[in-house]
Motif scaffolding. Structure first.
Motif, short mmCIF file in Angstrom:
data_model
loop_
_atom_site.label_atom_id
_atom_site.label_comp_id
_atom_site.label_asym_id
_atom_site.label_seq_id
_atom_site.Cartn_x
_atom_site.Cartn_y
_atom_site.Cartn_z
N TYR A 92 37.00 9.18 48.61
CA TYR A 92 38.39 9.51 48.29
C TYR A 92 39.35 8.70 49.14
CZ TYR A 92 36.34 13.82 46.33
OH TYR A 92 35.59 14.74 45.65
N LEU A 93 39.03 8.66 50.45
CA LEU A 93 39.94 7.95 51.36
C LEU A 93 40.07 6.48 50.98
CD1 LEU A 93 39.08 9.30 54.92
CD2 LEU A 93 41.27 9.41 53.76
N VAL A 95 39.74 5.06 48.16
CA VAL A 95 40.44 4.76 46.91
C VAL A 95 41.85 4.27 47.22
CG1 VAL A 95 41.43 5.75 44.82
CG2 VAL A 95 39.16 6.44 45.55
N HIS A 96 42.45 4.88 48.26
CA HIS A 96 43.83 4.56 48.55
C HIS A 96 44.03 3.63 49.73
CE1 HIS A 96 45.29 7.33 45.59
NE2 HIS A 96 44.44 8.23 46.04
N LEU A 99 42.29 -1.62 52.56
CA LEU A 99 41.13 -2.49 52.82
C LEU A 99 41.56 -3.93 53.12
CD1 LEU A 99 38.63 -1.13 50.17
CD2 LEU A 99 38.52 -0.83 52.62
N PHE A 126 35.80 5.53 41.41
CA PHE A 126 37.21 5.56 41.01
C PHE A 126 37.82 4.18 41.09
CE2 PHE A 126 36.18 9.48 43.31
CZ PHE A 126 36.21 10.37 42.24
N LYS A 127 38.81 4.02 40.26
CA LYS A 127 39.54 2.78 40.33
C LYS A 127 40.44 2.82 41.56
CE LYS A 127 42.56 -0.12 37.71
NZ LYS A 127 43.75 -0.10 36.89
N ALA A 128 40.42 1.75 42.32
CA ALA A 128 41.23 1.72 43.53
C ALA A 128 42.70 1.84 43.18
CB ALA A 128 40.99 0.43 44.29
N VAL A 129 43.41 2.70 43.93
CA VAL A 129 44.85 2.85 43.72
C VAL A 129 45.53 2.52 45.04
CG1 VAL A 129 46.72 4.38 43.04
CG2 VAL A 129 44.43 4.72 42.10
N ARG A 130 46.09 1.34 45.13
CA ARG A 130 46.70 0.96 46.39
C ARG A 130 48.08 1.58 46.53
NH1 ARG A 130 42.20 0.33 47.35
NH2 ARG A 130 41.07 -1.63 47.28
N ILE A 175 49.93 13.69 47.35
CA ILE A 175 49.45 12.32 47.56
C ILE A 175 50.55 11.47 48.18
CG2 ILE A 175 50.12 11.41 45.26
CD1 ILE A 175 46.73 10.79 46.93
N GLN B 468 48.42 19.46 43.23
CA GLN B 468 48.55 18.14 43.84
C GLN B 468 49.92 17.99 44.47
OE1 GLN B 468 49.04 14.41 45.10
NE2 GLN B 468 47.10 15.44 44.84
N VAL B 476 41.78 15.75 53.38
CA VAL B 476 41.47 14.71 52.40
C VAL B 476 41.09 15.26 51.03
CG1 VAL B 476 40.06 12.68 51.92
CG2 VAL B 476 40.82 13.14 54.25
N ARG B 479 44.23 16.60 49.29
CA ARG B 479 45.25 15.59 49.04
C ARG B 479 44.78 14.59 47.99
NH1 ARG B 479 45.54 13.27 53.94
NH2 ARG B 479 44.47 11.35 53.45
N ILE B 480 43.56 14.09 48.18
CA ILE B 480 43.10 13.02 47.29
C ILE B 480 42.21 13.55 46.18
CG2 ILE B 480 42.06 10.73 47.18
CD1 ILE B 480 42.75 10.39 50.12
N LYS B 483 44.21 14.71 43.40
CA LYS B 483 44.84 13.56 42.72
C LYS B 483 43.84 12.89 41.78
CE LYS B 483 47.82 10.23 41.94
NZ LYS B 483 48.77 10.47 40.85
N ARG B 484 42.61 12.79 42.24
CA ARG B 484 41.58 12.18 41.40
C ARG B 484 41.33 13.02 40.15
NH1 ARG B 484 42.88 8.90 43.78
NH2 ARG B 484 43.49 8.37 41.68
N GLU B 554 39.32 -0.73 31.60
CA GLU B 554 39.34 -0.51 33.05
C GLU B 554 38.14 -1.18 33.67
OE1 GLU B 554 39.77 3.42 34.51
OE2 GLU B 554 41.31 3.86 33.01
N SER B 555 38.41 -1.96 34.65
CA SER B 555 37.29 -2.58 35.35
C SER B 555 36.81 -1.60 36.40
CB SER B 555 37.74 -3.87 36.01
OG SER B 555 38.81 -3.59 36.88
N ALA B 557 35.70 -0.16 39.78
CA ALA B 557 36.04 -0.62 41.11
C ALA B 557 34.81 -1.17 41.80
CB ALA B 557 36.59 0.55 41.91
N GLN B 559 34.99 -2.08 45.08
CA GLN B 559 35.06 -1.74 46.51
C GLN B 559 34.23 -0.49 46.76
OE1 GLN B 559 37.63 -2.20 44.55
NE2 GLN B 559 39.08 -3.60 45.49
#
Lengths: 880, 560
Positions: A92-93, A95-96, A99, A126-130, A175, B468, B476, B479-480, B483-484, B554-555, B557, B559
């Protein structure tokens, strides 16, 4: 304390009751990942990574940082379920998180990186959300990148709990939660950098580092801070022979990783281009670079010549509050045994000549027995005439720890309304009238005796002169005292009640008391108070401790006096006129002191120069011209001296008057020891090579002595310290190698030896110090310490200069109104000596008819105005 | 007013009030709290001026009251002693009501409650009221909340008087324990046990806090009690304070409840002037002072540790427990926190005895529960029913069923922390345990009825968005994690869901539930879990019917 037996990761552990699982694991070398828990901060419980499996009565999942240990508890740190949760939370951390490791100064020492690596984090689902928060760069030393922030809250707690500032807090919800200042105004804080130190990611950064190296490239050398006399351990991070930043270590030294702005960001002077890199010799009125050989030969020749013509006593020496004990020891040894003069001194002693004797007496009577670190165990704190926030900020943090963890009571007595933020339940501020400190202390004593707050019979039987003190105090009137001091009787009484409460009572005596003309009386009165507060006379016989601390200005103001750069006193406060001691030292040094050295002279070195009795002056690490408290006289005195040698790191105002300037190494470039204001001797370590041709002071002195035909062949400060130990019993048991691991507190070894000494109360006449009233100069000038600056070093540290570029004259609101002075106006301060123009800061902290200028802005020579401690001045708005 | 110096003084005072009370007069009770939004104030004014005009002052009295329950018919009024109930009253109706109903005793049909075309003029005949049992709301809508005398007339402050004159603090704790009263804030912790903990906790100062930070969407039980009968809460707090040994109480109310704050302030002042608050209450050694602290609109401040932080002037963020507030709460002192409704239950228990109270309700849940009935139901409003009443009774008998030709689909109970109770559980007797079993929670009493046109995924998304936005941001998972989940739910409702989303939602829900710091995060996933449990097909349908053409690619992720 009750102990608890538990098992963590199959390891049986004994832990004190009340601590949490996280701390118990930490103490026993068991690793639990966590981003928000910090031993020195209050529990937060936000990151949720420290989940562990706990079996008490039943098995369940708990958070290690928030769950106290209990008897028979079994803790498993790495069960598959726990690891799965932990991975999810990290996922989770990330994602936002931005990096941006390749361009983040924190990379390599980032907990977020480490835990990601150690959990073998798999690719995110999850898709990264900057986040896209702009970088906050509103001050010269700290920057905040909220895209890297994981909201662990450590910086918020540090700012609140340790610094007492609370400049930052959480904002928004959900968030959108971020760290920020109130109304997003620029950061208004003390810039201690504690937020950088505790930040587990790269959100808070030290701007003095600014891409000057990667964390893994640095060599980290722990040493002692060269600024104030608290003696914090700082870690010099060096790369390619240069200091790139200062960090702190929570587990090294006395400061628990806490520093102030100077300690953390004031390191840039080390590599300042203005450092003196070669010896300089004055030729035809100008200073020219020269070689060491030439310089040493010239100085040696001139010293010898003057000694031959006028005798050794025609040469004076000024030691340094900034140099090491070893430098100073050699300095006085050189002056006494090679030059044959006892006309040596240091600025601390010149400013408060009675202090050394009183401190030593206080140590002997066991009244100054605690080390500075013990402040955090205080139950009652009494700051008198001390401005902790400005002068000794980290000691202030220790006090706040005592207030936070022990619920300590706080009493602050000061002429000015000094700032000290705390959450103390009992917080008494005694704002006493200028000059009335002795009356105030006696009033406290009076309440204690009148109301029998301590066992007076016991006092009577275990001390001398108590009956006399009583009859003196009997004549003293509380109402009158309240009138003179301007402090209500109730406030005085409440303070006395707090002082006599059980537990540890620590009294910190500040510069205002020590540098006052009535310093001796005031300190003796404080010692009387301490004697009364002895735990043996209070309800809690033996369980508490009472200790008196004396403020010192610089990193080694205490040490320079301890090792004998004091006229009439050999190292360890041994009177030079005591025949047996003199012989012992003569034997050990292999010299015979000339009789002239023993001639007791009332004049200090500067007075001697003024009276044309001094032909030469050897100054080590002291900007005399600026720091001498009696400004006007010093320039005259210097003019009357034929030959001045200055050994320093920068071409100070004093060095500019010298005939020869010898380039000295800074604290970062040499070894040795410093002694802090709590009498703790700590070791400094060499981190980088000296710049240019600069040399450690002790080496320069050795060369001079050798050139003058004396054997002086020390190879290291270790050898010098060993010699100090053999000649001064005060240092018995000190060991240079052991200092690397553990500091040495000389006061406790001395007071242990003198345990049976019976205290004799001194008869201190309750009187006010005289404030000269002058119609033409209606204001009194007070000076004091500054948080942002101190001496030559801070002046050459770029970042400190940009945080605090301006020295202000502080003036009371009412006076300002009368004089039509507004914040920021240019104001002239004029005494019958001189005039200075500064910007005004209007404040309600000062009493009326008093102005305050810090003496720590070296380029503002406030001392030129002064001819005494309370100089009369007039102020007026400067018109262009 | 002179202070009452002993319990007898209070009795005498009540007697004197009773003697002044005129039973012959016609009283018109107008709700001027909740109904204010629909013009009750104007109606009230019109009545007053009309009475003035017609010089009816001796015959008719207007009483501003709190909520009378049937909010769907707002503005509402009750005319006593006839027992006539009128709804949707406007100013223009006022002269007619005076001239026809008051003076001539005629019924104005268009203002009457109607069900299936049948007009019901008398309140006793309206099923909405008939099935209720008003214990907590005993005074609500029947008294002027701005008058302590009306409260005293209806046995007000008799409970604290009884406790002070004949019961030890232990007796009080035992009485509450025996009554089986459980916290009405949602979790249902036995109140007596809580009081006992705080009573036993060591501390020179103890605090008693009333939690009035009602924040669930659609919930207004506490609001109604505070607005309509503030003295019952004060009295409940007095009894609690006496039991645990507290001298200082704080009522934490949302600043968004200005009427509640106003009425509470008036009530506190009145109680003080009668010596029912302050030093030496009723001449005994018991002293208790009460102050109001207004919240700034954060949902999470209803969580007790966050509420404490908020009172202390800090950001309202929960902290881990232990230490529990019972041992270290407000300013580090033992603190007892109860919900508004819980306190309002206390006077009745003391006055009528725990046995009386115990007789109401089910095995594990005693007494009554107030529900705020909202959503697709005819009679939206405030209802109080005995524990164990079935959902069907509440929705259909009291609530009058679903409007239009729609069918009942589900009832959302417990707000954003709760879950949906589907039609197959309509006959479930409601108490703390049964509701939990079916995947919802009792919560503070929010009950949102949904008809068959409601998309359950949308409901889940709505509550997730609420959580949210109201997450304090501290931990965490909350909060997140929320959101997810919100992002996934939004995607699904937009027709962009993926097959694996349901498993991912379940997993996220599990982690958020287990790893969050406070109740907000721990329960935030309940609406998702309960809708997945009962309406999985709705999720699947939305995911399957997606239009692949319109989907952005959607690609995944890369990372970590």
């Amino acid at each position: 304390m009750k102990t608890i037996h538990l098992v963590i990761e199959d390891k049986p552990i004994i832990a004190p009751e009340g601590i949490n699982i996280f701390q118990a694991s930490l103490d026993n070398g068991i690793y639990i990942p966590g981003l928000c828990y910090h031993p020195k901060l209050s529990q937060f419980g936000g990151c949720r990574l420290c989940m562990v499996e706990v079996t008490e009565r039943r098995t369940g999942h708990r958070f290690a940082c928030a769950h106290p240990v209990s008897e028979g508890m079994i803790v498993k740190v790495n069960t598959p379920k726990v690891i799965r949760y932990r991975k999810s939370v990290m996922e989770y951390l990330l994602v936002h998180h931005e990096l941006s490791c390749p361009i983040c100064d924190k990379a390599g020492e980032c907990s977020l990186q480490d835990i990601t690596h150690e959990l073998n984090q798999s690719p995110s689902r999850f898709k990264a959300v900057r986040m896209d928060y702009p970088m906050v760069r509103d001050n010269p030393v700290l920057e905040l990148n909220r895209n890297r922030c994981i909201l662990c809250g450590r910086c918020v707690s540090t700012c609140k709990e340790i610094e007492g500032i609370a400049a930052i807090d959480f904002q928004n919800r959900g968030i959108k939660t971020v760290i920020g200042t109130a109304f997003d105004r620029p950061l208004e804080c003390s810039f201690c950098g504690g937020c950088v130190a505790v930040c587990p990611t790269g959100a808070w950064q030290d701007r003095t580092l600014g891409f000057k190296g990667r964390s893994w490239e640095f060599s980290k050398v722990p040493t002692i801070c060269p600024y104030c006399s608290v003696g914090c351990t700082i870690i010099l991070n060096t790369k390619m022979e240069s200091v790139r930043r200062v960090t702190s270590d929570d587990y090294l030294g006395i400061n628990e990783g806490n520093l102030c702005i100077k300690g953390r960001f004031g390191h840039e002077f080390i590599h300042s281009p203005e450092r003196i890199k070669t010896p300089l010799i004055r030729k035809n009125g100008e200073l020219y670079p020269t070689s060491w050989d030439e310089a040493i030969e010239y100085v040696a020749k001139r010293f010898q010549q003057i000694k031959n013509e006028h005798g050794g006593t025609a040469i004076g020496g000024i030691g340094s509050e900034k140099c090491t004990n070893e430098d100073n020891y050699l300095f006085q040894k050189f002056c006494r045994s090679v030059l044959g003069t006892d006309n040596i001194d240091n600025m601390a002693n010149i400013k408060s000549p009675a202090l050394n004797g009183l401190i030593y007496e206080s140590v002997i009577h066991g009244m100054t027995s605690a080390s500075l670190k013990e402040i955090e165990h205080a139950n009652t704190l009494f700051f008198i005439g001390a401005d902790m926030t400005e002068a000794h900020p980290v000691a202030g943090s220790m006090a706040r720890k005592a207030i936070r963890l022990n619920n300590a009571n706080l009493i602050i007595a000061n002429v000015r309304g000094v700032q000290f933020n705390s959450i103390a339940r009992n917080d008494i501020r005694l704002k006493y009238a200028l000059g009335s400190q002795i009356i105030l202390i006696n009033a406290l004593i009076k309440v204690i005796i009148d109301e029998k707050l301590v066992d007076l019979e016991k006092v009577e039987t275990s001390t001398n002169n108590f009956d006399k003190l009583r009859s003196l105090i009997d004549k003293f009137d509380r109402e009158e005292a309240s009138k003179i001091t301007g402090v209500t009787q109730d406030a005085i009484r409440n303070a006395a009640l707090l002082l006599t409460k059980p537990g540890n009572c620590y009294i910190i005596c500040g510069k205002d008391i020590e540098e006052n003309p009535l310093a001796e009386d005031a300190i003796r009165a404080l010692m009387n108070l301490c004697a009364l507060l002895n735990p043996a006379y209070r309800g809690d016989a033996g369980s508490g401790k009472v200790s008196l601390f004396f403020s010192r200005s610089h990193n080694n103001s205490q040490g320079v006096n301890d090792v004998g750069v004091v006229p009439g006193f050999l190292p360890g406060y041994v009177n030079i006129n005591d025949a047996s001691n003199k012989e012992k030292i003569e034997k050990s040094w292999g010299v015979k002191f000339p009789d002239t050295i023993l001639k007791k002279d009332a004049e200090n070195v500067i007075d001697l120069a003024l009276n044309s009795k001094l032909k030469a002056l050897y100054i080590m690490g002291e900007n005399l011209v600026v720091n001498y408290p009696n400004g006007k006289k010093i320039k005259e005195a210097c003019k009357k001296i034929d030959f001045i040698v200055v050994q320093d790191t920068f071409l100070t105002e004093t060095a500019q008057l010298a005939d020869v300037v010898l380039p000295a190494a800074t604290f970062a470039e040499k070894e040795g020891t410093f002694t802090n204001m709590g009498m703790t001797v700590q070791r400094i370590n060499k981190a980088v090579k000296p710049v240019g041709d600069a040399k450690p002071d002790w080496q320069i002195i050795c060369s001079l002595a050798q050139k003058m035909g004396h054997s002086c062949s020390y190879v290291s400060p270790k050898e010098i310290l060993t010699e100090i130990e053999t000649i001064s019993p005060m240092y018995a048991g000190i060991n240079y190698d052991r200092l690397k691991r553990k500091e040495f507190h000389w006061a406790s070894s001395v007071s242990n030896k003198n345990k049976s000494t019976r205290y004799t109360f001194s008869m201190v006449k309750p009187r006010s110090s005289e404030i000269r009233k002058n119609k033409d100069f209606p204001f009194v000038l007070l000076t004091g310490a500054s948080l942002n600056h101190q001496g030559t070093f801070s002046r050459h540290s770029k970042s400190l200069m940009s945080v605090a570029p301006e020295c202000f004259v502080e003036i009371n609101k009412k006076d300002a109104q009368v004089l039509q002075i507004n914040n920021g106006d240019r104001v002239a301060i004029e005494s019958d000596q001189n005039k200075l123009t500064l910007k005004a800061k209007v404040t309600s902290k000062l009493p009326e008819r008093v102005v305050f200028v810090s003496e720590d802005y070296e380029w503002v020579p406030v001392n030129i105005l002064r001819d005494r401690v309370h100089t009369s001045v007039k102020i007026y708005k400067e018109t262009v | 007013m002179e202070k009452l110096k002993n319990p007898d003084d209070l009795k005498k005072y009540r007697k004197s009030l009773e003697s002044k009370h005129r039973p012959d007069i016609v009283r018109i009770f107008i709700c001027t709290t909740g109904c204010r939004a629909l013009g009750a104030d104007e109606v009230c004014k019109a009545f007053k001026s009309e009475i003035e005009k017609q010089s009816l002052k001796d015959k008719v009295e207007i009483v501003d009251t709190g909520c009378q329950g049937l909010c769907a018919r707002a503005p509402v009024l009750t005319i006593e002693p006839m027992g006539i109930f009128y709804g949707r009253v406007t100013e223009t109706d006022v002269p007619e009501i005076i001239s026809r109903t008051i003076l001539k005793g005629e019924i104005i049909e268009r203002l009457c409650y109607a069900e299936a075309g049948k007009k019901t003029p008398y309140i006793r005949d309206i099923p909405f009221y008939g099935k209720q049992k008003k214990i907590v709301l005993r005074n609500c809508g029947m008294v002027d909340p701005k008058s302590i005398n009306e409260y005293i007339l209806r046995d007000g402050y008799a409970a604290i008087s009884k406790a002070l004159s004949g019961m030890t603090p232990d007796d009080v704790v035992n009485e509450i324990k025996n009554s089986g009263l459980r916290g009405r804030g949602g979790a249902g912790f036995p109140t007596g046990n809580k009081w006992e903990f705080v009573k036993k906790a060591v501390g020179d100062v103890k605090y008693l806090v009333c939690n009035g930070d009602e924040g669930d969407p659609g919930a207004f039980m506490d609001r109604a009690v505070l607005e309509g009968d503030p003295h019952s809460v004060i009295e409940g707090m007095l009894v609690g304070a006496y039991a645990i040994g507290s001298k200082k109480g704080i009522v934490y109310v949302r600043a968004e409840y200005p009427i509640a704050v106003e009425h509470l302030n008036i009530a506190i002042q009145q109680a003080k002037s009668l010596g029912l608050l302050g030093e030496n209450i009723l001449g005994t050694s018991f002293s208790f002072d009460l102050e109001i602290k207004m919240g700034a609109g954060a949902f999470v401040c209803g969580e007790e540790t966050a509420l404490i932080a908020s009172i202390e002037g800090k950001r309202g963020m929960p902290r881990p427990r232990p230490p529990f507030p019972a041992t270290s709460g407000l300013w580090g002192k033992p603190t007892n926190i109860n919900n508004v409704e819980t306190f309002a239950n206390v006077p009745i228990i003391i006055l009528k005895g725990s046995e009386f109270y115990k007789a109401i309700g089910t095995d594990t849940s005693k007494g009554t529960k107030i529900f705020a009935l909202a959503g697709n139901v005819k009679n939206t409003g405030l209802v109080e029913v005995p524990m164990g009443t079935t959902l069907r009774e509440i929705v259909f008998d009291i609530g009058g069923g679903i409007p239009g030709r729609k069918k009942f689909k589900a009832a959302q109970m417990g707000g954003p922390s709760g879950g949906c109770v589907p039609a197959q559980h309509l006959d479930l007797p409601i108490d703390y345990e049964t509701v939990k079993e079916v995947g919802a929670i009792m919560g503070s009493g929010g009950l949102i009825v949904m008809d068959d046109s409601t998309s359950m995924v949308d409901i889940a998304r709505y509550f997730m968005e609420f959580c949210q936005e109201e997450s304090c941001g501290k931990c965490v998972p909350c909060r997140i994690g929320t959101k997810r989940m919100l992002d996934i739910l939004t995607r699904i409702t937009k027709g962009q869901g993926k097959k694996e989303d349901i498993d991912l939602l379940k997993e996220l829900a599990e982690v958020t539930k287990s790893a969050s710091l406070c109740g907000l995060g721990q329960t935030a996933a309940n609406p998702v879990l309960s809708t997945i449990r009962y309406y999985l097909s709705e999720y699947e349908e939305l995911i399957n019917k997606k239009d692949t053409q319109s989907l952005p690619q959607e690609s995944p992720a890369t990372q970590p």
